[in-house]
Design an enzyme around this catalytic site. Structure first.
Site, PDB file in Angstrom:
ATOM      1  N   GLY A  78       7.209 -26.073  -1.492  1.00 23.14           N
ATOM      2  CA  GLY A  78       7.001 -27.487  -0.962  1.00 23.14           C
ATOM      3  C   GLY A  78       8.255 -28.049  -0.749  1.00 23.14           C
ATOM      4  O   GLY A  78       9.374 -27.573  -0.750  1.00 23.14           O
ATOM      5  N   CYS A 105       9.469 -20.101  -4.012  1.00 20.67           N
ATOM      6  CA  CYS A 105      10.538 -21.272  -3.810  1.00 20.67           C
ATOM      7  C   CYS A 105      10.281 -22.241  -4.844  1.00 20.67           C
ATOM      8  O   CYS A 105      10.572 -22.227  -5.838  1.00 20.67           O
ATOM      9  CB  CYS A 105      10.515 -21.403  -2.184  1.00 20.67           C
ATOM     10  SG  CYS A 105      11.761 -22.273  -1.495  1.00 20.67           S
ATOM     11  N   TYR A 106       9.849 -23.342  -4.452  1.00 18.29           N
ATOM     12  CA  TYR A 106       9.649 -24.519  -5.281  1.00 18.29           C
ATOM     13  C   TYR A 106       8.833 -24.217  -6.496  1.00 18.29           C
ATOM     14  O   TYR A 106       9.283 -24.586  -7.235  1.00 18.29           O
ATOM     15  CB  TYR A 106       8.863 -25.725  -4.504  1.00 18.29           C
ATOM     16  CG  TYR A 106       8.557 -27.114  -5.398  1.00 18.29           C
ATOM     17  CD1 TYR A 106       9.551 -27.719  -5.577  1.00 18.29           C
ATOM     18  CD2 TYR A 106       7.550 -26.825  -5.984  1.00 18.29           C
ATOM     19  CE1 TYR A 106       9.434 -28.903  -6.412  1.00 18.29           C
ATOM     20  CE2 TYR A 106       7.068 -28.073  -6.833  1.00 18.29           C
ATOM     21  CZ  TYR A 106       8.060 -29.107  -7.111  1.00 18.29           C
ATOM     22  OH  TYR A 106       8.029 -30.073  -7.941  1.00 18.29           O
ATOM     23  N   HIS A 192      10.259 -16.459   0.999  1.00 14.71           N
ATOM     24  CA  HIS A 192       8.815 -16.462   1.370  1.00 14.71           C
ATOM     25  C   HIS A 192       8.333 -14.999   1.658  1.00 14.71           C
ATOM     26  O   HIS A 192       8.496 -14.817   2.938  1.00 14.71           O
ATOM     27  CB  HIS A 192       8.679 -17.661   2.204  1.00 14.71           C
ATOM     28  CG  HIS A 192       8.789 -19.057   2.113  1.00 14.71           C
ATOM     29  ND1 HIS A 192       8.093 -19.764   1.576  1.00 14.71           N
ATOM     30  CD2 HIS A 192       9.957 -19.573   1.965  1.00 14.71           C
ATOM     31  CE1 HIS A 192       8.281 -20.890   1.219  1.00 14.71           C
ATOM     32  NE2 HIS A 192       9.741 -20.988   1.457  1.00 14.71           N
ATOM     33  N   GLU A 194       5.366 -14.458   2.396  1.00 16.44           N
ATOM     34  CA  GLU A 194       4.251 -14.573   3.136  1.00 16.44           C
ATOM     35  C   GLU A 194       4.527 -14.455   4.697  1.00 16.44           C
ATOM     36  O   GLU A 194       3.462 -14.206   5.513  1.00 16.44           O
ATOM     37  CB  GLU A 194       3.555 -15.712   2.759  1.00 16.44           C
ATOM     38  CG  GLU A 194       3.903 -17.098   3.059  1.00 16.44           C
ATOM     39  CD  GLU A 194       5.047 -17.704   1.878  1.00 16.44           C
ATOM     40  OE1 GLU A 194       5.433 -18.885   1.967  1.00 16.44           O
ATOM     41  OE2 GLU A 194       5.371 -16.970   1.159  1.00 16.44           O
ATOM     42  N   ASP A 250     -16.278 -18.922  16.576  1.00 13.87           N
ATOM     43  CA  ASP A 250     -16.720 -19.719  15.041  1.00 13.87           C
ATOM     44  C   ASP A 250     -18.122 -20.095  15.197  1.00 13.87           C
ATOM     45  O   ASP A 250     -19.168 -19.701  14.346  1.00 13.87           O
ATOM     46  CB  ASP A 250     -15.817 -20.899  15.083  1.00 13.87           C
ATOM     47  CG  ASP A 250     -14.555 -20.644  14.935  1.00 13.87           C
ATOM     48  OD1 ASP A 250     -13.985 -19.502  14.858  1.00 13.87           O
ATOM     49  OD2 ASP A 250     -13.658 -21.615  15.392  1.00 13.87           O
ATOM     50  N   LYS A 398      -9.474 -17.367  10.904  1.00 13.02           N
ATOM     51  CA  LYS A 398      -9.946 -16.844  12.325  1.00 13.02           C
ATOM     52  C   LYS A 398     -10.008 -15.523  12.464  1.00 13.02           C
ATOM     53  O   LYS A 398     -11.240 -14.935  12.972  1.00 13.02           O
ATOM     54  CB  LYS A 398      -9.211 -17.321  13.567  1.00 13.02           C
ATOM     55  CG  LYS A 398      -9.492 -16.805  14.816  1.00 13.02           C
ATOM     56  CD  LYS A 398     -10.787 -17.813  15.430  1.00 13.02           C
ATOM     57  CE  LYS A 398     -10.522 -19.079  15.799  1.00 13.02           C
ATOM     58  NZ  LYS A 398     -11.608 -19.884  16.569  1.00 13.02           N
TER      59      LYS A 398
END
Length: 543
Positions: A78, A105-106, A192, A194, A250, A398
């Protein structure tokens, strides 16, 4: 992508939407969002392990978390410092739930602070790539190589750990880059894992999901379809559904899913709002009627939409006006075709996240994460909508939708179609939209698509399109004559999910061919430029 085993279903509703959360014993990871732009990326990385994950507000109550019944919890990063006045905090009872928690992190700094450690502004911040030096290669860091590159973005650092914690890894500037309290299964990383820049990040996530949280890989395409069909049938009963069909992956996937679930109770309506690409409305209607045998009502409402955005230059206002007009057209046309109780939309998780006001600080009423833009099918809906929305794809990314579409039998030309925004070319014309400007952009866009297809690059690119800048003109020379005309911007990006993107390094020969054709064939254009901005800091679309 979800377990077919069902138990109690709890619901969260607003005026038009009902979302269901399966509280069975399926494997689920909850992500508490503290305002990070990467929170959704964490969810996607977890889903890549075939385990369901969902982003929840950081202030989600312990009672709601217990209902959600996650196997583990991840606290996102964050923009705040844990010592900022009004910094977002989670309920400290999270540490006593008895399930694994990973702070990123945060999230790690918050864990340390709430459990009695010390966090302070570092002498040197750490931003970008850093080598992770592993002190304990087991547990969370199994199969993560010593010295692996990890992506850092922090100005605060942990000065002292709470009782019972130990250091798992460090970097040159961060003594506590990864920490753990093994007995309580509490973990923290200052980097991070991710993001794609973190080498070994997905291995770390798999360690947390499988070995620490002991999740099962139940989030599969077949199980998602099975559960979605069952839920649609239960929600709809014998009533009728109107689908907003655009022809993209979609809404087309949604059409196939709903047709599988409720058959002739589904009516697809394609509204030609005047902002489509050249030849697309005719091709779409023919494809659905003749090849898929799914009836489509074609509505030509281009004059109405163009009138709605006349004189409008603000992109948010454009999106909202187009969104409102979609609903107005649906409501008026549905009276002719209906009655209908439900409006189906191909809303996806990134649409929700980028538009959402879901993570609101309960004390201040302010949004923790910055709203980037409204999507016409999320942020532009009126509060008095007379339909009940049905959005079975709302919690999918997606790439997950593409897998569902393939499993349902959609042809490759739709499944692998590049994303096209709901407001269409209206948000690829910077400033006011006029019929003349739409014609210029349609012709330029057609050339981009033709040449990208000829080069064999179409499926290598997330999106490739043209943007018109009608508020800018530049001097040129054509046939010894001075010209004063518009520029076209080429936007070509690569991405995995649309949440982040990089500009595509396409061959110069392709750029030259596109540029030459646009300048020679599109009246009103004398210059072609290339956008080489990544996301972030930019967005893929210009508006």
């Amino acid at each position: 992508m979800v377990s077919s085993t069902q138990a109690t279903i709890s619901t969260i509703s607003d005026a038009n939407r009902t979302e269901t959360y399966d509280s069975a014993t399926r494997s689920t990871i909850a992500i508490l969002d503290f305002g990070s732009q990467y929170s959704e990326l964490i969810a996607r990385r977890i889903r890549e392990t075939q385990v369901y994950s969902e982003v929840l507000p950081y202030h989600t109550s312990i009672e709601k978390l217990k209902e959600f019944a996650p196997k583990g919890i991840i606290l996102s990063g964050g923009p705040n410092s844990v010592y900022d006045q009004g910094a977002p905090m989670c309920d400290p009872e999270i540490w006593n739930l008895g399930i694994p928690v990973l702070g990123v992190c945060y999230g790690m700094q918050l864990m340390v602070k709430q459990l009695g450690g010390e966090v302070a502004r570092a002498d040197r911040g750490e931003y970008g790539k850093a080598a992770l030096l592993i002190d304990d290669p087991t547990d969370l860091l199994t199969n993560v190589e010593h010295g692996a590159t990890m992506w850092m973005s922090h100005g605060d650092s942990v000065l002292s750990l709470p009782e019972g914690f130990e250091v798992l890894a460090h970097t040159a500037n961060t003594p506590s880059a990864a920490i753990a309290h093994p007995n309580k299964q509490l973990y923290g990383v200052q980097f991070h894992p991710e993001v794609v820049h973190s080498i070994g990040g997905q291995a770390l996530i798999r360690n947390f999901v499988y070995h620490i949280c002991e999740c099962e890989p139940t989030w599969t395409t077949d199980s998602f379809i099975e559960e979605a069909v069952r839920e649609v049938r239960a929600q709809v009963g014998d009533r009728r559904v109107l689908l907003a069909l655009s022809g993209g992956v979609d809404s087309s996937t949604l059409a196939f899913l709903l047709h599988k679930a409720i058959g002739d109770q589904l009516t697809c309506m394609f509204i030609d709002q005047g902002f489509m690409r050249k030849g697309e409305p005719e091709r779409l209607v023919k494809l659905f009627l003749e090849q898929f045998h799914i009836p489509v009502e074609y509505i030509n409402a281009s004059d109405r939409f163009i009138a709605q955005v006349k004189g409008i230059t603000d992109p948010e206002e454009k999106r909202k006006r187009i969104g409102y007009e979609f609903i107005n057209v649906f409501e008026s046309e549905s009276k002719r075709l209906g009655p209908f109780d439900f409006l189906a939309q191909g809303t996806l998780y990134p649409d929700v996240i980028e538009s959402a006001d879901t993570n609101i600080d309960p004390a201040t009423g302010k949004r923790v994460a910055v709203k980037i833009k409204s999507h016409h099918n999320v942020g532009g809906l009126p509060p008095n909508l007379r339909f009940t929305l049905i959005e079975p794809l709302r919690m999918l990314f997606k790439d997950e939708v593409r897998k569902v579409g393939t499993a349902l039998g959609l042809p490759e030309e739709i499944v692998k179609r590049q994303p096209f925004p709901g407001p269409g070319l209206a948000i690829r014309i910077i400033g006011e939209v006029t019929p003349d400007r739409l014609e210029i952009l349609r012709n330029a866009d057609l050339i981009v698509r033709q040449e990208v297809n000829r080069s064999g690059s179409y499926h290598d690119l997330w999106q490739a399109f043209a943007v018109l800048l009608p508020t800018i003109r530049s001097v040129g020379v054509m046939g010894d004559q001075r010209t004063y005309a518009y520029p076209i911007v080429l936007r070509m990006v690569t991405s995995e999910d649309g949440m982040t993107a990089d500009w595509a390094r396409v061959p110069y020969d392709l750029l030259e061919t596109i540029s030459t054709r646009i300048v020679n064939e599109v009246k009103g254009v004398n210059r072609v430029v290339l956008d080489i901005t990544s996301k972030p800091p930019g967005t893929i679309e210009w508006e």
